[in-house]
Every structure is written in structure tokens, then in C-alpha cells.
Design an enzyme around this catalytic site. Structure first.
Site, PDB file in Angstrom:
ATOM      1  N   MET A 100       0.817  -1.219   0.000  1.00 47.42           N
ATOM      2  CA  MET A 100       0.000   0.000   0.000  1.00 47.42           C
ATOM      3  C   MET A 100       0.850   1.270   0.000  1.00 47.42           C
ATOM      4  SD  MET A 100      -2.953  -1.091   2.750  1.00 47.42           S
ATOM      5  CE  MET A 100      -3.971   0.373   2.497  1.00 47.42           C
ATOM      6  N   HIS A 101       0.208   2.389  -0.313  1.00 43.94           N
ATOM      7  CA  HIS A 101       0.706   3.750  -0.072  1.00 43.94           C
ATOM      8  C   HIS A 101       1.805   4.225  -1.019  1.00 43.94           C
ATOM      9  CE1 HIS A 101      -1.455   3.141   3.647  1.00 43.94           C
ATOM     10  NE2 HIS A 101      -0.545   2.341   4.141  1.00 43.94           N
TER      11      HIS A 101
ATOM     12  N   ASP B 204      -2.771  -4.948  -0.059  1.00 44.94           N
ATOM     13  CA  ASP B 204      -2.304  -6.227   0.491  1.00 44.94           C
ATOM     14  C   ASP B 204      -3.070  -6.634   1.745  1.00 44.94           C
ATOM     15  OD1 ASP B 204      -1.139  -4.238   2.079  1.00 44.94           O
ATOM     16  OD2 ASP B 204       0.912  -4.940   1.789  1.00 44.94           O
TER      17      ASP B 204
END
Length: 499
Positions: A81-82, A240
Site C-alpha cells: 500500500m501507499h 495487500d
């Protein structure tokens, strides 16, 4: 027999699963790639590495596939992520991706709070401003690399960039978008309020779709490189943690997940979009449509154990390291470890705090330190569970996946510390299985993800809490919870000495 492929684009490697209609993993491929760490606090990757290693992994999988490639009906994704991937108008990558574990953006997080206000930010995004999220990264590039920002046409998240290279189509989906700090989580749309405040054009944000949405087929060039059929359907996928939840069957209220990888996660399914945790836990859109999950994070869970092994017992494997765990009683003979070796996320969100061994005695041996490390990791995860319980959630059954589910003594330790039944799955494949399930659902094999989970996921063993151990651990956990406040000022003073 029909098949789907789940691709999990992790931080250290891409993992590819070939799964049949019974949920059986027929083939598994993993391809590692490096981190780029230019200086302390920086963590980047070259997005081309993701594409090259995924291409090679798929080609290897197809090379050893005995069936007809046309029977591989769908592909979907899970991804770290991110991470920020910036593309120019020609859809070329402008710089290395800045990853979730990059901490250079402390100043940008302060700017977000000053411009938005903590309460307003929580109302819109359901999450606090933390260094790992995407918006602080965008602001960092805007401030420190203005020439790159001026050329930026769109931003993408890691798995979305990989999917774009396979299909030629640009999208993101709600579970990953929720980790950007730019999504209105409850309303499920990009926040015009935040975009306007930071003068970020809406066109920089990719179109939003559901995690199971069909987003295209394999481009001819990618098909020729991998051996896949050009007719293979591609589905959006999920973050995820959302995919890990799907792959563990966390698809109805009351279901909770404990996942111990490099970081550790306690994740609980939520039906509502209006719960208030005051930013103490993450609150994201699920990979299931119109559902949500709350999540507490231990930054260095499995990483604490890896660090301990690599630092003090580098030549041992994990089985050797853990072999004497059952010789040590709960509490490690008065030795307590806090796994803050890379800072902490829940419940403290403190990038400066660092780990400790408390109570070291001359009588302590290697086995005591090993058990204390496992207990400390589990205590940190229990911080999140206690936050959930204090909000009124009932947690009496937890599914454990990842490294923490590979050792029976650690599983029993989780049951005792969490004071909850802990389940180990029969065929635990984490986020990659969740991605495969999204492809199976998207391909029409099942009428819902829940129906898919009934076929794909079975429990292997259940661990019940042992009352006398629960009592001991409650006493030790009370000590553990004091360590943060007792060592915070010391770690703040030591921060300047770190290189």
C-alpha cells in the site's frame, strides 16, 4: 479444469499463485527485487523491477503449466500500500517509487494537519496523517522536486502500475485508494476538499473501480513475453491487507485477522462506515464491495525476529532459533522485549521510539531472549486487539496467518496473550490467495466472495487460551504497556545520535 492467477506485489518480492476451482494452489513462483535506500529514512524501488520480475515469474509459471493457457481465465492483484508512482503525459515513470516504509515526510504530515486540522482529516479519510501514506509523498515531491511534480500527469499505486503495464489501462480501487489520505472513505470518492486545499488537480488521481472489477485483457506484447493468452481477463485487485483479509475469510462482522509478516497487522471486518476510533487504528475500504475494515499495525513484527536472528545468530535458520521455546515458561523469566526497532504505529504512531529489552538478568539464556522477542511482538499486536475491545467489539476468535502461524508454540502464545481462540488455516497463502479469489469472483465462478471463501478456505487447527497462561500474560502485558511511556523521553534524546 479452470484456473486463476493471484499476483501479490510485496515489498521484497512478487509472489504468483496459480489456483484451480477448488482453491488448490497448483503452482507458486516468487521473484525478489531490491530496495533502494539512498539515506536514512528513505525507501524506494524502481517500478520497472516489478514489471520485469512479474513478467519472468509468469513466464516461468506458464512454462511449467501442463494445461491449456486459455483455461487460465483471470488474473488479479494484491499490492503493497501507499507507494507513490508518478507518470508523465507519455505514461513514463518520472522517478523511483517512494514506498510505504519511507519516513522522509514528517514535515509534510505537519503541513497536512495545519492545513486541514486533525478532526476534519479523520472525518474525511478516517486516518491520521502518517509518513507512510501517499499524500505526504506527493507533497514532498511537490516541495523538493518541483520540476518532476510539474511534469506529473497521474499518480499510481504499486500494483496499479503493474496492472497498467499488463493491460494499458489506468485505474485504482477503493481499498488501495483508502491508503492515500486523499479518499473520502465513507463516500468512496476522491476528496475534492483535500485536493483543493493542496492544489492537486483531480486528473492526477486515477479512476476508481471495485476490487473485483474487470479492467481489461493482457496486451499482446505482455502475452508474448509470458505465454499468457491475450484473452485472459484482468481484475483490479486490492491492497495487500484487504487481500490478506479476503484470503483468510475475513468477510463478515465479528471476523478478526492477525497477520505477522515483516510488519504485523490486526484487522477486523466492519460493515459500517461511521465508526469512530479517533484515528487510533486505521479505517479502510475493504476489497469486498461496500465493506470496511479497521486495522492496527506493528511496524516491526516479523522484522524484529529477523533482526534478532541476523544480528546474534546469523548462521542459524528459524527452526533452530526457535527449537527451545517450549523450555521457557510464559514471561521469559521476567524478560520483556518491545518491538519498536523501527518506530511504532499502533497505538503510538511514533517514528522516534525504539525497542528495549527490560529486565535482563545474568540467568537469562538465548532461549529466554528468543521467547521474549516473540512475546513482545505479540504484546504489540495485543495493543490493537485491546483498542478494538475497548470500542465495544467482541473478539473471541482470531485467524492467524503469516510467520506467526508457522510455529505451534507461537500460535498458542497468541491464544494466551489475546485471550481468544486462534485458528490456523489449512492452506494459508495470504494476500496472493485473496487476489486469486478476486479473480475467481470476477470470472463468475462464485456469486460472492463469501461463497468463494467457503470453498477456498478451511481451518486446520484451533488453539484455545490456557487460563493459567492468560493470567500470567495479563500481568506482564500491564508491565509491557508502561515501557513506551517510560522510555519515550530517553529515545527522543538518543535520536540525534542515530546515523
Amino acid at each position: 479444469m479452470k484456473y486463476v492467477i493471484g499476483i501479490d506485489l510485496g515489498t521484497s518480492a512478487v509472489k504468483i499463485l496459480l489456483v484451480n476451482q477448488q482453491g488448490e494452489v497448483c503452482k507458486e513462483i516468487s521473484k525478489p527485487y531490491p530496495l533502494i535506500i539512498e539515506k536514512s529514512g528513505y525507501s524506494e524501488q524502481n517500478p520497472e523491477e516489478w514489471v520485469e520480475k512479474t513478467t519472468a515469474g509468469l513466464a516461468e509459471l506458464i512454462e511449467h503449466f501442463d494445461g491449456d493457457v486459455n483455461d487460465i481465465e483471470g488474473i488479479s492483484f494484491s499490492g503493497q500500500m501507499h507507494g507513490l508512482v508518478l507518470l508523465d503525459q507519455d505514461k513514463e515513470v518520472l522517478r523511483n517509487a517512494i514506498l510505504w516504509n519511507d519516513t522522509r515526510t514528517t514535515e509534510q504530515c505537519k503541513q497536512i494537519y495545519e492545513a486541514v486540522g486533525k478532526q476534519t482529516l479523520l472525518e474525511i479519510t478516517k486516518n491520521p496523517a502518517l509518513e507512510g501514506f501517499t499524500l505526504p509523498k506527493i507533497l514532498w515531491v511537490k516541495e523538493n522536486e518541483p520540476e518532476i511534480y510539474q511534469r506529473a500527469y497521474t499518480f499510481m499505486l504499486p500494483k496499479d502500475y503493474l496492472r497498467f503495464r499488463m493491460t494499458g489501462n489506468m485505474h485504482t480501487e477503493y481499498s488501495d485508494a483508502a491508503g492515500t489520505l486523499l479518499l473520502n472513505v465513507a463516500k468512496r470518492k476522491w476528496s475534492s476538499e483535500l485536493l483543493n486545499l493542496f492544489e492537486i488537480p483531480l486528473k492526477l488521481c486515477p479512476p476508481l473501480v471495485e476490487s473485483h472489477a474487470y479492467v481489461g485483457t493482457i496486451q499482446s506484447e505482455f502475452a508474448s513475453q509470458t505465454g499468457l493468452s491475450e484473452a485472459t481477463k484482468v481484475f483490479a485487485g486490492g491492497a495487500d491487507n484487504a487481500c490478506g483479509a479476503i484470503g483468510a475469510g475475513i468477510l463478515k462482522d465479528g471476523k478478526t485477522l492477525c497477520s505477522i509478516g515483516t510488519s504485523g497487522v490486526v484487522l477486523s471486518y466492519e460493515e459500517k462506515n461511521d465508526l469512530d476510533f479517533d484515528g487510533k487504528v486505521h479505517y479502510f475500504n475493504h476489497g469486498e464491495e461496500n465493506a470496511y475494515y479497521t486495522m492496527g499495525v506493528t511496524l516491526a513484527a516479523g522484522y524484529s525476529l529477523s533482526w534478532f536472528k541476523d544480528t546474534f545468530f546469523k548462521n542459524e535458520d528459524f527452526d533452530e532459533l526457535l527449537k527451545d521455546l517450549n523450555q521457557v515458561s510464559p514471561g521469559s523469566n521476567g524478560l520483556v522485549f518491545t518491538p519498536y526497532i523501527a518506530g511504532e504505529r499502533t497505538p503510538y504512531a511514533d517514528s522516534a521510539i525504539r525497542g528495549s529489552f527490560i529486565g535482563i538478568d545474568a540467568a537469562h539464556e538465548k532461549k529466554h531472549f528468543v521467547r521474549a522477542v516473540l512475546e513482545g511482538i505479540t504484546f504489540s499486536l495485543n495493543d490493537s486487539i485491546e483498542l478494538f475491545r475497548s470500542s465495544g467489539k467482541s473478539i473471541d476468535s482470531i485467524i492467524s496467518i503469516g510467520g506467526g502461524a508457522k510455529n505451534e508454540i507461537w500460535l498458542q502464545m497468541q491464544a494466551d496473550i489475546f485471550n481468544s481462540k486462534v485458528e490456523k488455516l489449512n492452506n494459508e497463502q495470504g494476500p496472493g490467495m485473496g487476489a486469486a479469489m478476486l479473480a475467481a469472483y470476477g470470472s463468475g465462478w462464485f456469486t460472492s466472495l463469501k461463497d468463494c471463501a467457503d470453498v477456498f478456505i478451511q481451518s486446520a487447527k484451533t488453539y484455545d487460551p490456557i487460563p493459567e497462561n492468560v493470567k500470567v500474560y495479563k500481568e506482564i502485558f500491564a508491565v509491557y504497556q508502561q515501557v513506551y511511556s517510560q522510555t519515550k523521553s530517553l529515545n527522543d534524546q538518543l535520536k540525534a545520535l542515530r546515523k
